[in-house]
Write a protein that holds these residues in place. Structure first.
Motif, mmCIF file in Angstrom:
data_model
loop_
_atom_site.group_PDB
_atom_site.id
_atom_site.type_symbol
_atom_site.label_atom_id
_atom_site.label_comp_id
_atom_site.label_asym_id
_atom_site.label_seq_id
_atom_site.Cartn_x
_atom_site.Cartn_y
_atom_site.Cartn_z
ATOM 1 N N THR A 129 0.846 -1.190 0.000
ATOM 2 C CA THR A 129 0.000 0.000 0.000
ATOM 3 C C THR A 129 0.883 1.242 0.000
ATOM 4 O O THR A 129 2.005 1.223 0.505
ATOM 5 N N THR A 185 -0.671 -0.150 -4.511
ATOM 6 C CA THR A 185 -1.941 0.555 -4.398
ATOM 7 C C THR A 185 -1.728 1.949 -3.831
ATOM 8 O O THR A 185 -0.721 2.240 -3.191
ATOM 9 N N VAL A 240 -6.752 2.960 1.667
ATOM 10 C CA VAL A 240 -6.653 2.099 2.851
ATOM 11 C C VAL A 240 -7.597 2.507 3.966
ATOM 12 O O VAL A 240 -7.822 1.732 4.901
ATOM 13 N N CYS A 258 -10.018 -2.005 0.666
ATOM 14 C CA CYS A 258 -8.945 -2.907 1.088
ATOM 15 C C CYS A 258 -9.237 -4.345 0.668
ATOM 16 O O CYS A 258 -8.328 -5.074 0.235
ATOM 17 N N ILE A 276 -6.265 -3.204 6.032
ATOM 18 C CA ILE A 276 -5.631 -4.093 5.058
ATOM 19 C C ILE A 276 -5.269 -5.425 5.708
ATOM 20 O O ILE A 276 -5.352 -6.489 5.068
#
Length: 249
Positions: free
Chosen positions: A11, A35, A59, A65, A112
């Protein structure tokens, strides 16, 4: 260390530490999904390696997520790197400042991880890795909200590691000191604007706490992540590894 055949998710993977981690994992053979909120930035990094894929996501949103984990092919390695920082004196801090720091820096990890644990348990193994900060191991003036969030990430790391200790899923954090990233450059610019110091003076103020008198490099953080993600670190869990030139021991 090789990760051939493994899927990884990073992330906040478009720039800075996240980009360094994504590139290192891809070079080591993993298929990496990065991401973040800015797809254009993610796409730019994805063009640099054929094992990196971009996927826009937030997130702070639980459904997003879950979509990230699915897009990454139920990854065996999840790096919760997305973060944000704001410098403000405590007496001027607003409730929204604290909420924003918690939303990304703490709830981003929580969201996440919750999305990833189910698939990891089905495959029987996994690595949950958070990029925290030395601000989670000590205090810094003017970033109390950020520091509180990062301290919480370390508490989460320790507790979740115990819950998952009877599985092959490990939970660890790395805690970089001041690292040469776009976020750091913003901090330097902020010091210059508020104090009138030169860039060199502003940088020296930030490196003063590092015994090596320098900024940490993103690839040094990535190296720590690769070690923790590897099979050789299977007995390492619940740890918060300082990558700070000796600032925190």
């Amino acid at each position: 260390m090789r990760f051939d055949g493994q899927n990884a998710l990073v992330t906040g993977g478009g720039t800075g530490v996240g980009a360094g981690i994504a590139l290192a994992l891809a070079e080591a053979g993993a298929t990496v999904t990065i991401t973040g909120r800015r797809l254009e930035t993610l796409d730019d990094l994805a063009k640099r390696h054929d094992r990196i894929r971009a996927f826009a996501g937030d997130v702070t949103d639980r459904a997003s997520c879950a979509a990230m984990i699915e897009a990454a092919g139920d990854p065996q390695i999840v790096v919760a790197n997305a973060g944000t920082s704001k410098s403000v004196p405590f007496h001027k801090m607003q409730e929204d400042d604290l909420q924003n720091m918690l939303a990304t820096n703490l709830f981003g990890v929580f969201n996440i991880y919750q999305a990833a644990i189910g698939p990891m348990k089905k495959t029987g193994k996994g690595r949950l890795l958070a990029v925290a900060s030395t601000a989670g191991l000590k205090g810094y003036a003017y970033v109390s909200a950020y520091s509180a969030a990062k301290h919480a990430v370390i508490g989460l790391t320790r507790s979740l590691a115990l819950e998952l200790a009877d599985t092959q899923i490990t939970v660890n954090a790395v805690c970089p000191g001041f690292t040469e990233t776009p976020m750091l450059r913003e901090s330097v610019d902020n010091i210059m604007n508020k104090t009138g110091r030169s860039r060199e003076e502003a940088e020296r103020a930030l490196t003063a706490g590092n015994p090596q008198k320098r900024f940490v490099q993103p690839d040094e953080v990535a190296d720590a992540i690769l070690w923790l993600a590897g099979s050789g670190a299977s007995a390492i869990t619940g740890q918060s590894i300082s990558v700070s030139g000796g600032e925190v021991m």
